[in-house]
Design an enzyme around this catalytic site. Structure first.
Site, PDB file in Angstrom:
ATOM      1  N   ASN A   9      -0.810   7.500  -0.015  1.00 58.30           N
ATOM      2  CA  ASN A   9      -0.150   6.087  -0.024  1.00 58.30           C
ATOM      3  C   ASN A   9      -0.441   5.397  -1.439  1.00 58.30           C
ATOM      4  O   ASN A   9      -1.547   5.001  -1.736  1.00 58.30           O
ATOM      5  CB  ASN A   9      -0.724   5.116   0.865  1.00 58.30           C
ATOM      6  CG  ASN A   9      -0.082   3.671   0.747  1.00 58.30           C
ATOM      7  OD1 ASN A   9       0.681   3.495  -0.255  1.00 58.30           O
ATOM      8  ND2 ASN A   9      -0.824   2.695   1.393  1.00 58.30           N
ATOM      9  N   TRP A  10       0.367   5.540  -2.675  1.00 58.01           N
ATOM     10  CA  TRP A  10       0.256   4.900  -3.834  1.00 58.01           C
ATOM     11  C   TRP A  10       0.239   3.556  -4.154  1.00 58.01           C
ATOM     12  O   TRP A  10       0.291   3.160  -5.109  1.00 58.01           O
ATOM     13  CB  TRP A  10       1.470   5.455  -4.829  1.00 58.01           C
ATOM     14  CG  TRP A  10       1.066   7.256  -4.954  1.00 58.01           C
ATOM     15  CD1 TRP A  10      -0.214   7.826  -4.609  1.00 58.01           C
ATOM     16  CD2 TRP A  10       1.924   8.163  -5.722  1.00 58.01           C
ATOM     17  NE1 TRP A  10       0.189   9.390  -4.988  1.00 58.01           N
ATOM     18  CE2 TRP A  10       1.326   9.310  -5.711  1.00 58.01           C
ATOM     19  CE3 TRP A  10       3.131   7.999  -6.371  1.00 58.01           C
ATOM     20  CZ2 TRP A  10       1.927  10.582  -5.971  1.00 58.01           C
ATOM     21  CZ3 TRP A  10       3.610   9.081  -6.901  1.00 58.01           C
ATOM     22  CH2 TRP A  10       3.152  10.303  -6.877  1.00 58.01           C
ATOM     23  N   LYS A  11       0.568   2.778  -2.852  1.00 58.60           N
ATOM     24  CA  LYS A  11       0.524   1.277  -3.107  1.00 58.60           C
ATOM     25  C   LYS A  11       1.347   0.912  -4.139  1.00 58.60           C
ATOM     26  O   LYS A  11       2.160   1.536  -4.627  1.00 58.60           O
ATOM     27  CB  LYS A  11      -0.959   0.849  -3.094  1.00 58.60           C
ATOM     28  CG  LYS A  11      -1.943   1.368  -1.988  1.00 58.60           C
ATOM     29  CD  LYS A  11      -2.967   0.856  -1.635  1.00 58.60           C
ATOM     30  CE  LYS A  11      -3.749   1.359  -0.389  1.00 58.60           C
ATOM     31  NZ  LYS A  11      -4.900   0.767  -0.155  1.00 58.60           N
ATOM     32  N   HIS A  95       1.262  -1.633   7.478  1.00 53.48           N
ATOM     33  CA  HIS A  95       0.021  -1.432   6.672  1.00 53.48           C
ATOM     34  C   HIS A  95      -0.686  -2.933   6.642  1.00 53.48           C
ATOM     35  O   HIS A  95      -0.267  -3.814   6.527  1.00 53.48           O
ATOM     36  CB  HIS A  95       0.321  -0.995   5.235  1.00 53.48           C
ATOM     37  CG  HIS A  95      -0.817  -0.319   4.387  1.00 53.48           C
ATOM     38  ND1 HIS A  95      -1.758  -1.527   3.766  1.00 53.48           N
ATOM     39  CD2 HIS A  95      -1.255   0.879   4.402  1.00 53.48           C
ATOM     40  CE1 HIS A  95      -2.734  -0.640   3.398  1.00 53.48           C
ATOM     41  NE2 HIS A  95      -2.627   0.500   3.607  1.00 53.48           N
ATOM     42  N   GLU A  97      -2.207  -4.384   4.472  1.00 52.77           N
ATOM     43  CA  GLU A  97      -1.846  -5.179   3.184  1.00 52.77           C
ATOM     44  C   GLU A  97      -0.619  -5.902   3.248  1.00 52.77           C
ATOM     45  O   GLU A  97      -0.509  -6.885   2.787  1.00 52.77           O
ATOM     46  CB  GLU A  97      -1.923  -4.024   1.717  1.00 52.77           C
ATOM     47  CG  GLU A  97      -3.185  -3.830   1.493  1.00 52.77           C
ATOM     48  CD  GLU A  97      -3.444  -2.386   0.859  1.00 52.77           C
ATOM     49  OE1 GLU A  97      -2.490  -1.834   0.184  1.00 52.77           O
ATOM     50  OE2 GLU A  97      -4.653  -1.900   0.671  1.00 52.77           O
ATOM     51  N   GLU A 167      -6.545   2.369  10.271  1.00 59.89           N
ATOM     52  CA  GLU A 167      -6.913   2.153   9.016  1.00 59.89           C
ATOM     53  C   GLU A 167      -7.903   0.721   9.177  1.00 59.89           C
ATOM     54  O   GLU A 167      -7.201  -0.308   9.155  1.00 59.89           O
ATOM     55  CB  GLU A 167      -6.179   1.869   7.965  1.00 59.89           C
ATOM     56  CG  GLU A 167      -5.222   3.037   7.513  1.00 59.89           C
ATOM     57  CD  GLU A 167      -4.598   3.000   6.318  1.00 59.89           C
ATOM     58  OE1 GLU A 167      -4.742   4.106   5.671  1.00 59.89           O
ATOM     59  OE2 GLU A 167      -4.131   2.014   6.011  1.00 59.89           O
ATOM     60  N   GLY A 173     -10.165   0.784   0.567  1.00 58.81           N
ATOM     61  CA  GLY A 173     -10.630   0.402  -0.974  1.00 58.81           C
ATOM     62  C   GLY A 173     -11.881  -0.091  -1.084  1.00 58.81           C
ATOM     63  O   GLY A 173     -12.268  -0.768  -2.112  1.00 58.81           O
ATOM     64  N   SER A 213     -11.108   4.799   2.470  1.00 62.26           N
ATOM     65  CA  SER A 213     -11.992   5.512   1.601  1.00 62.26           C
ATOM     66  C   SER A 213     -12.111   7.072   1.976  1.00 62.26           C
ATOM     67  O   SER A 213     -13.296   7.591   1.759  1.00 62.26           O
ATOM     68  CB  SER A 213     -13.265   4.712   1.408  1.00 62.26           C
ATOM     69  OG  SER A 213     -13.005   3.216   1.398  1.00 62.26           O
ATOM     70  N   GLY A 234      -5.527   6.269   0.141  1.00 60.57           N
ATOM     71  CA  GLY A 234      -5.042   5.384  -1.026  1.00 60.57           C
ATOM     72  C   GLY A 234      -5.544   6.069  -2.282  1.00 60.57           C
ATOM     73  O   GLY A 234      -5.001   6.830  -2.968  1.00 60.57           O
ATOM     74  N   GLY A 235      -6.510   5.250  -2.637  1.00 57.92           N
ATOM     75  CA  GLY A 235      -7.092   5.523  -4.101  1.00 57.92           C
ATOM     76  C   GLY A 235      -7.162   7.004  -4.599  1.00 57.92           C
ATOM     77  O   GLY A 235      -6.736   7.369  -5.852  1.00 57.92           O
TER      78      GLY A 235
HETATM   79  P1  13P Z   1      -8.094   3.794   0.153  1.00 55.30           P
HETATM   80  O1  13P Z   1      -8.002   5.330   0.681  1.00 55.30           O
HETATM   81  O2  13P Z   1      -8.145   3.434  -1.312  1.00 55.30           O
HETATM   82  O3  13P Z   1      -9.404   3.205   0.613  1.00 55.30           O
HETATM   83  O4  13P Z   1      -6.908   3.163   1.058  1.00 55.30           O
HETATM   84  C1  13P Z   1      -6.464   3.526   2.375  1.00 55.30           C
HETATM   85  C2  13P Z   1      -4.992   3.013   2.663  1.00 55.30           C
HETATM   86  O5  13P Z   1      -4.868   1.838   2.841  1.00 55.30           O
HETATM   87  C3  13P Z   1      -4.262   3.975   2.699  1.00 55.30           C
HETATM   88  O6  13P Z   1      -2.995   3.593   3.101  1.00 55.30           O
END
Ligand code: 13P
Length: 250
Positions: A9-11, A95, A97, A167, A173, A213, A234-235
């Site tokens: 997920n590149w957000k 999600h 966020e 999640e 994050g 994470s 994510g990251g």
């Molecule tokens: P991180 O891997 O950066 O913690 O993010 C997880 C995420 O929200 C994937 O959708």
């Protein structure tokens, strides 16, 4: 029997140019890798480019969100027919966020889930509790309510395509990955609730991904758990070599 899914997920990161540069480096690293399904979720401005550049490869790209209607006066939204028209076959829904910063609700996720299924789009629906809810011993109740609301009136045959992501918000994050046992327990609760909503067979077939994470150093211990069927990253999905190392965990 459940093929693992490793999704990035590149957000709100990467322009189209940066997205294509990622693919140039990443695709050769995972070429021929068939053990896991590999998915990428770029921003809407990069999505069509990423889909085109990954045609004929073992990588698929999808959207980070969508509306449930086909068209209308909804500024800033993208519809399921629009996603299908550019070749997107996957969408992230609910999600955290979206829930935390854009007032997404599971009632709306339910509408989006139905729309995705009707358009042949695979929904990856996200669930997860906040730290205060975990500390308050509310995790099981929170997860059950989220699943029940998102899956309201979804039949077993409709749920066939469903993918789920657990999640925990406190792990996103933050670098504080859920301990594999903690994640496994939450996945078990979600699978139980899936069985309650859509039947045991659907629950057994549904892939439940862990997100929060995930890194090359912890992916193997997470994937060793029987109810963890993949990862939503994510990251660590933003760097080609790092994400390839996660995909190719041993
Ligand atoms: P991180 O891997 O950066 O913690 O993010 C997880 C995420 O929200 C994937 O959708």
């Amino acid at each position: 029997m459940r093929k693992p899914v490793i999704a990035g997920n590149w957000k709100m990161y990467k322009t189209p140019k940066e997205s294509l540069a990622f693919l140039d480096a990443f695709l050769p690293l995972v070429e021929g890798h068939g053990r896991d399904e590999i998915l990428l979720f770029p921003t809407m401005s990069s999505l069509a480019y990423v889909i085109e550049a990954s045609l004929g490869t073992n990588v698929c790209a999808g959207a980070q969100n969508m509306h449930w209607l086909n068209e209308g006066p909804y500024t800033g939204q993208t519809s399921p027919t629009m996603l299908v028209s550019i070749g997107a076959r996957h969408v992230l829904l609910g999600h955290s966020e979206q829930r935390l910063y854009f007032s997404e609700t599971y009632e709306r996720v339910n509408l989006k889930l139905k729309a995705a299924i009707n358009h042949g789009i695979t929904p990856i629906v996200c669930f997860g509790e906040m730290l205060a809810e975990r500390e308050d011993l509310q995790t099981a109740d929170v997860l059950r309510t989220q699943v029940r609301t998102a899956l309201r009136n979804i039949s077993a045959s409709e749920a066939r395509r469903l993918v789920v992501a657990y999640e925990p918000i406190w792990a996103i994050g933050t670098g504080s990955t859920a301990h594999p046992d903690v994640a496994e327990q939450a996945h078990g609760i979600i699978r139980q609730e899936l069985a309650h909503c859509c039947g045991l067979e659907t629950a057994e077939k549904t892939r439940i991904l862990y997100g929060g994470s995930v890194k090359p150093e912890n992916i193997s211990s997470l994937m060793a758990q029987p109810d963890i069927d993949g990862a939503l990253v994510g990251g660590a999905s933003l760097v080609p070599t790092t994400f390839a190392n996660i995909v190719k965990y041993e």
